[in-house]
Design an enzyme around this catalytic site. Structure first.
Site, mmCIF file in Angstrom:
data_model
loop_
_atom_site.group_PDB
_atom_site.id
_atom_site.type_symbol
_atom_site.label_atom_id
_atom_site.label_comp_id
_atom_site.label_asym_id
_atom_site.label_seq_id
_atom_site.Cartn_x
_atom_site.Cartn_y
_atom_site.Cartn_z
ATOM 1 N N ASP A 99 107.030 44.029 -1.954
ATOM 2 C CA ASP A 99 107.691 43.475 -0.787
ATOM 3 C C ASP A 99 108.839 44.421 -0.425
ATOM 4 O O ASP A 99 109.085 45.420 -1.102
ATOM 5 C CB ASP A 99 108.170 42.043 -1.052
ATOM 6 C CG ASP A 99 109.274 41.980 -2.077
ATOM 7 O OD1 ASP A 99 109.718 43.037 -2.559
ATOM 8 O OD2 ASP A 99 109.702 40.861 -2.413
ATOM 9 N N GLY A 105 108.205 34.216 6.555
ATOM 10 C CA GLY A 105 109.109 33.153 6.990
ATOM 11 C C GLY A 105 108.524 31.763 6.932
ATOM 12 O O GLY A 105 108.991 30.857 7.613
ATOM 13 N N CYS A 147 89.588 28.442 -19.518
ATOM 14 C CA CYS A 147 90.454 29.562 -19.900
ATOM 15 C C CYS A 147 90.736 29.508 -21.398
ATOM 16 O O CYS A 147 90.512 28.503 -22.064
ATOM 17 C CB CYS A 147 91.744 29.579 -19.093
ATOM 18 S SG CYS A 147 93.057 28.503 -19.715
ATOM 19 N N HIS A 157 97.404 29.638 -18.288
ATOM 20 C CA HIS A 157 96.484 28.656 -17.704
ATOM 21 C C HIS A 157 96.646 28.589 -16.179
ATOM 22 O O HIS A 157 95.660 28.558 -15.443
ATOM 23 C CB HIS A 157 96.688 27.268 -18.292
ATOM 24 C CG HIS A 157 96.052 26.213 -17.434
ATOM 25 N ND1 HIS A 157 94.686 26.015 -17.406
ATOM 26 C CD2 HIS A 157 96.577 25.368 -16.499
ATOM 27 C CE1 HIS A 157 94.395 25.086 -16.514
ATOM 28 N NE2 HIS A 157 95.524 24.677 -15.952
ATOM 29 N N ASP A 188 100.500 35.469 -2.180
ATOM 30 C CA ASP A 188 101.277 35.602 -3.409
ATOM 31 C C ASP A 188 102.152 34.367 -3.517
ATOM 32 O O ASP A 188 102.525 33.776 -2.500
ATOM 33 C CB ASP A 188 102.190 36.832 -3.388
ATOM 34 C CG ASP A 188 103.445 36.598 -2.571
ATOM 35 O OD1 ASP A 188 103.366 36.617 -1.325
ATOM 36 O OD2 ASP A 188 104.503 36.347 -3.173
ATOM 37 N N PHE A 240 113.255 39.584 2.264
ATOM 38 C CA PHE A 240 113.319 38.150 1.992
ATOM 39 C C PHE A 240 114.314 37.857 0.873
ATOM 40 O O PHE A 240 115.091 36.906 0.956
ATOM 41 C CB PHE A 240 111.932 37.616 1.617
ATOM 42 C CG PHE A 240 111.922 36.152 1.304
ATOM 43 C CD1 PHE A 240 112.030 35.209 2.322
ATOM 44 C CD2 PHE A 240 111.864 35.709 -0.006
ATOM 45 C CE1 PHE A 240 112.051 33.850 2.032
ATOM 46 C CE2 PHE A 240 111.884 34.347 -0.299
ATOM 47 C CZ PHE A 240 111.978 33.424 0.720
ATOM 48 N N CYS A 282 88.729 23.245 -17.203
ATOM 49 C CA CYS A 282 89.088 24.673 -17.230
ATOM 50 C C CYS A 282 88.507 25.331 -18.473
ATOM 51 O O CYS A 282 88.487 24.742 -19.549
ATOM 52 C CB CYS A 282 90.604 24.814 -17.226
ATOM 53 S SG CYS A 282 91.169 26.528 -17.304
ATOM 54 N N CYS A 342 92.886 26.558 -22.547
ATOM 55 C CA CYS A 342 92.225 25.252 -22.545
ATOM 56 C C CYS A 342 91.110 25.175 -23.578
ATOM 57 O O CYS A 342 90.791 24.099 -24.072
ATOM 58 C CB CYS A 342 91.709 24.936 -21.141
ATOM 59 S SG CYS A 342 93.078 24.580 -20.004
#
Lengths: 389, 389
Positions: free
Chosen positions: A96, A239, A329, A358, A289, A100, A327, A332
């Site tokens: 970025d 914004g 993953c 996770h 993001d 911001f 899940c 999990c």
């Protein structure tokens, strides 16, 4: 003529939703894509090996110019050979502009035509960020995608305030572009640089423009039109998610996303929940993001197929289920809510590590399923099942 | 007769040093071995997947009875099916008895013949730990190796103090053994328990005795002799590295280790640096645990082939070398000192994670090289090269 710095190829559409491939000099990114946030050169609590593992397979992460500029500072990153080499991440990155972040400092910063003056949160020193400085810092960081230096209007900005802010952002966008073009031609044309110091290929960085205008659709449309006139490699909606009501955000996305150039990536900055992402994809957005999976993970919140779960809750003290029973993953598959709650209550780092892992798995997997759904013409059904929309 | 809970087979010796195989119901452990400390059910900053990876391949980790008993509490761990299942670690574990931890509380605890009364560091409640309580807690935790509940004498204890403490430890050792035997026969013989609630095989837990006596060699010898008379599955040297001078520690190890039963594991508790480990191996010790690699890692210290390195030091700000140029761990293959220093200075969790990972890799790899050296009759040379001894 040089090859463009990024290539964007739409491979399937369903309604406004698009499944595409974004090719950068550091790998191929299938969109819609979620980019984990790596503020200070680290996705907090994650080893890079985990981000690269087939389970997560994050193809692009975000770096924050503001944070990296203040610490470790640009000389340190330059000495380390740019951000990728400094942190040890070989895949694609987006930085970025810092706009911001300095805007978020509120009373601690002063915005003028020239740029933004502010006090460093690290050592209190007076700093100045402008389109030119941001472009120079981002060129040194060397991410595949850089962002223009913009100003953000508050969620509740009046029409006048929002217009002033948008006009400033447009002037800064032009200055960003000019500075960027100068820096890119310097880098690409500099025969005094060794091969290692120059980009690996003839692809330089890409620069994305940012559309502002708060919740005012006419300003948003004007911002879009005039940003596209300047000409960028992709466009972002900035914004949003800054305090406005949820319907305002969706109204802006619904109105603006489909009007953005069809053949270039569309990036919605700083948004949002899995539901937000799916709704934005349905309106034509390609890139996202958000700090939610990482920050909320560190605060004890897990995203699951059945909604959010707060591991601090006493009801999980003896719960032998995984965070999310749907899940697959590594967290999990291995650990129970009872254990992760114990870790959290004990202040153990592993709680943050497991919850972050996770949550990122959940966000990245959701986006993978979004892409598959679009490619198989099942996105409308997927969206309905997921969000009820 | 039941199969013994652990089996210990010496496969090679060089001088006093031994390379052996310790077989438990949860896998085979080659010794000399270093056990990472997993205080509250987590080796701080480490995913279990990393500990299991070929790079680290930790075969056994330590759990702290004191910490786990206070939080999450024994009912939570029982509900989770024992410590292994609760935390999601399938390999071998050893639990300490809590004796050393409550002793460390200093003025906050009161030691009587019955046991130790103390205030919980978690919620200030009054707690009481005794041989019987410790054995019951450790039976619920269910580690492959449990330790007797002992009392520790301060490093500078007089002969009288040290004798009083040693005599108490011996009485507690007998009570620990009695309680342990009762619990094991209950568990093994309890036909009302479902198969899941009983041990997976006919191998129950092993119980190790602890030799005390501060720096007084005659007491240490007496403690050893009388502890062996009670009869345990292995023996530990306790009460070292508690403030005594380094030469006192080595004198005790040198005198006591070779007198310990030859055909059973010898465990040196809470020690030490890589050099200490190698010196203790040279005197016949087989097992070690220590917080140095993990705790010092979190404090910014890396162990390297060239000694300790403090990543906070400004000299590393631009250092593009890995933590240890002779190390092939995933951290050293990927990240520079400059990056890890940046993470540390920024308060990023990843700094602790990377330093801990490297330090554990360093300790575990050193012990692997020790084992290989003994097996190839090269340990004397290895030790000379490493420590100059």
């Amino acid at each position: 003529m040089l090859t463009p710095p990024v290539n964007f190829e739409i491979q399937a559409t369903e309604g406004q939703a698009r499944a595409a491939v974004l090719t950068t000099r550091r790998g191929v990114i299938e969109t819609p894509v979620f980019m984990p946030v790596g503020t200070a050169g680290t996705v907090k609590g994650m080893r890079f090996e985990e981000l690269e593992s087939p389970e997560l397979d994050a193809r692009i992460i975000l770096g924050n110019t503001y944070h990296l500029w203040l610490r470790p500072g640009i000389e340190t990153i330059r000495a380390g050979g740019g951000l990728h080499k400094f942190i040890g991440w070989e895949r694609a990155m987006l930085t970025d502009s810092g706009g911001f972040q300095v805007w978020s400092l509120g009373a601690l910063r002063k915005i003028t035509e020239a740029g933004t003056e502010f006090r460093s949160h690290v050592d209190g020193s007076l700093c100045f960020l402008s389109p030119e400085v941001s472009m120079e810092v981002q060129a040194t960081l060397g991410a595949e995608i850089a962002m223009v230096f913009d100003e953000c209007a508050p969620g509740e900005a009046t029409l006048d305030e929002a217009r002033r802010s948008m006009e400033l952002t447009l002037r800064w966008a032009q200055r960003s572009k000019d500075a960027f073009d100068r820096l890119q031609s310097e880098v690409l044309g500099d025969e005094t640089k060794t091969k290692d110091q120059r980009p690996k290929t003839d692809l330089g960085q890409a620069l994305f423009g940012i559309i502002q205008g708060a919740g005012h659709l006419d300003l948003r449309r004007e911002s879009l039109e005039r940003t596209v006139e300047i000409g960028f490699d992709g466009y972002a909606i900035g914004g949003l998610s800054v305090g406005e009501e949820k319907h305002v955000m969706m109204d802006v996305i619904e109105d603006i996303a489909p009007r953005m150039p069809d053949d270039q990536p569309r990036y919605l900055m700083g948004v949002g929940t899995p539901e937000d992402l799916i709704e934005a994809v349905a309106r034509g957005v390609d890139m996202f993001d958000c700090v939610l999976p990482t920050r909320n993970g560190r605060n004890g919140q897990a995203f699951t197929a059945r909604g959010k779960l707060n591991i601090k809750n006493a009801r999980y003290a003896l719960d032998q289920n995984p965070l999310d029973e749907f899940c697959s993953c590594s967290v999990c598959r291995r650990h129970t809510r009872a254990f992760i709650r114990h870790l959290y209550q004990s202040g153990e780092m592993l709680a943050s590590m497991l919850l972050t892992h996770h949550n990122l798995a959940f966000f990245l997997d959701t986006m993978k399923r979004v892409r598959q759904a679009i490619r198989s013409d099942q996105f409308a059904k997927f969206r309905r099942d997921y969000t009820g929309s």
